[in-house]
Design a protein around this motif. Sequence first.
Motif, PDB file in Angstrom:
ATOM      1  N   GLU A 197       0.841  -1.193   0.000  1.00  0.00           N
ATOM      2  CA  GLU A 197       0.000   0.000   0.000  1.00  0.00           C
ATOM      3  C   GLU A 197       0.880   1.249   0.000  1.00  0.00           C
ATOM      4  N   THR A 198       0.567   2.217  -0.847  1.00  0.00           N
ATOM      5  CA  THR A 198       1.316   3.469  -0.875  1.00  0.00           C
ATOM      6  C   THR A 198       1.019   4.255   0.388  1.00  0.00           C
ATOM      7  N   THR A 199       2.073   4.606   1.133  1.00  0.00           N
ATOM      8  CA  THR A 199       1.886   5.378   2.363  1.00  0.00           C
ATOM      9  C   THR A 199       2.236   6.852   2.161  1.00  0.00           C
ATOM     10  N   ARG A 200       3.208   7.124   1.290  1.00  0.00           N
ATOM     11  CA  ARG A 200       3.595   8.519   1.008  1.00  0.00           C
ATOM     12  C   ARG A 200       3.882   8.655  -0.465  1.00  0.00           C
ATOM     13  N   ARG A 201       3.550   9.848  -0.983  1.00  0.00           N
ATOM     14  CA  ARG A 201       3.795  10.154  -2.388  1.00  0.00           C
ATOM     15  C   ARG A 201       4.268  11.605  -2.469  1.00  0.00           C
ATOM     16  N   PHE A 202       5.358  11.822  -3.191  1.00  0.00           N
ATOM     17  CA  PHE A 202       5.845  13.168  -3.467  1.00  0.00           C
ATOM     18  C   PHE A 202       5.776  13.344  -4.980  1.00  0.00           C
ATOM     19  N   VAL A 203       4.839  14.145  -5.444  1.00  0.00           N
ATOM     20  CA  VAL A 203       4.698  14.377  -6.885  1.00  0.00           C
ATOM     21  C   VAL A 203       5.778  15.358  -7.316  1.00  0.00           C
ATOM     22  N   PHE A 204       6.602  14.904  -8.255  1.00  0.00           N
ATOM     23  CA  PHE A 204       7.723  15.725  -8.727  1.00  0.00           C
ATOM     24  C   PHE A 204       7.355  16.524  -9.967  1.00  0.00           C
ATOM     25  N   ALA A 205       6.580  15.938 -10.883  1.00  0.00           N
ATOM     26  CA  ALA A 205       6.193  16.637 -12.116  1.00  0.00           C
ATOM     27  C   ALA A 205       4.979  15.952 -12.723  1.00  0.00           C
ATOM     28  N   TYR A 206       4.308  16.649 -13.622  1.00  0.00           N
ATOM     29  CA  TYR A 206       3.220  16.049 -14.382  1.00  0.00           C
ATOM     30  C   TYR A 206       3.340  16.485 -15.841  1.00  0.00           C
ATOM     31  N   PHE A 207       2.788  15.651 -16.703  1.00  0.00           N
ATOM     32  CA  PHE A 207       2.871  15.876 -18.138  1.00  0.00           C
ATOM     33  C   PHE A 207       1.553  15.472 -18.770  1.00  0.00           C
ATOM     34  N   PRO A 208       1.207  16.034 -19.932  1.00  0.00           N
ATOM     35  CA  PRO A 208       0.047  15.515 -20.657  1.00  0.00           C
ATOM     36  C   PRO A 208       0.391  14.135 -21.215  1.00  0.00           C
ATOM     37  N   ALA A 209      -0.593  13.271 -21.335  1.00  0.00           N
ATOM     38  CA  ALA A 209      -0.341  11.896 -21.780  1.00  0.00           C
ATOM     39  C   ALA A 209      -0.327  11.790 -23.304  1.00  0.00           C
ATOM     40  N   SER A 210       0.381  12.694 -23.947  1.00  0.00           N
ATOM     41  CA  SER A 210       0.616  12.606 -25.382  1.00  0.00           C
ATOM     42  C   SER A 210       1.906  11.818 -25.583  1.00  0.00           C
ATOM     43  N   GLN A 211       2.233  11.488 -26.834  1.00  0.00           N
ATOM     44  CA  GLN A 211       3.481  10.765 -27.081  1.00  0.00           C
ATOM     45  C   GLN A 211       4.674  11.580 -26.585  1.00  0.00           C
ATOM     46  N   ARG A 212       4.667  12.866 -26.878  1.00  0.00           N
ATOM     47  CA  ARG A 212       5.775  13.726 -26.444  1.00  0.00           C
ATOM     48  C   ARG A 212       5.808  13.872 -24.931  1.00  0.00           C
ATOM     49  N   GLY A 213       4.636  14.034 -24.309  1.00  0.00           N
ATOM     50  CA  GLY A 213       4.572  14.165 -22.858  1.00  0.00           C
ATOM     51  C   GLY A 213       5.053  12.911 -22.147  1.00  0.00           C
ATOM     52  N   ILE A 214       4.652  11.746 -22.655  1.00  0.00           N
ATOM     53  CA  ILE A 214       5.081  10.485 -22.054  1.00  0.00           C
ATOM     54  C   ILE A 214       6.585  10.299 -22.218  1.00  0.00           C
ATOM     55  N   ALA A 215       7.110  10.681 -23.392  1.00  0.00           N
ATOM     56  CA  ALA A 215       8.559  10.576 -23.609  1.00  0.00           C
ATOM     57  C   ALA A 215       9.319  11.480 -22.639  1.00  0.00           C
ATOM     58  N   LYS A 216       8.817  12.714 -22.440  1.00  0.00           N
ATOM     59  CA  LYS A 216       9.455  13.629 -21.478  1.00  0.00           C
ATOM     60  C   LYS A 216       9.364  13.072 -20.061  1.00  0.00           C
ATOM     61  N   ALA A 217       8.207  12.505 -19.711  1.00  0.00           N
ATOM     62  CA  ALA A 217       8.011  11.934 -18.373  1.00  0.00           C
ATOM     63  C   ALA A 217       8.972  10.775 -18.142  1.00  0.00           C
ATOM     64  N   GLN A 218       9.121   9.901 -19.139  1.00  0.00           N
ATOM     65  CA  GLN A 218      10.025   8.768 -18.996  1.00  0.00           C
ATOM     66  C   GLN A 218      11.477   9.229 -18.889  1.00  0.00           C
TER      67      GLN A 218
END
Length: 167
Positions: free
Chosen positions: A125-146
Amino acid sequence: MEAGLKPTLVSRAVAKPGWWIFGAAMFAAAWWGQPLVDSAHFENHFFGVFWYSMIVLGLMFWALPSEQFTDGSILERRTMLLGLLPLWRKREAISGFERVELTQEPNVFGKDSVWLSLISSEDGETTRRFVFAYFPASQRGIAKAQQMAGDLSQISGLPFAQAASEV
């Protein structure tokens, strides 16, 4: 890289075109609402007060973007005034997290979002999460996220866990 320098990674809201577009739209809306204030009709003044109070509220959110920073030992979230002057900081040690993860979340309107997070879990179970960044789920956004997830994993020393079905 020179000896003694730590690699760093920063995710800045002011680096995204949407931040600039929103600011320009707010200033254009303020200019467009001038006839409400300059009018001789009392009703227009009432709507003008409402119009400009909504613009001020939008500009308050716009003027205080956040950025996330890591040097491999700490995570820091900063709230910045116009992206220049830090007003508030929150720091956490990277040692409190177990992995770097990409999660895709469906949106009601527009493209889905891909969230880059550092996760701490207990018994699956996830107990803590620190969101570092978000991206749109486009091909370019997913590539940047990865790419950013790989960089964050390398800098932090945490494994990159990505579920193939999500992204």
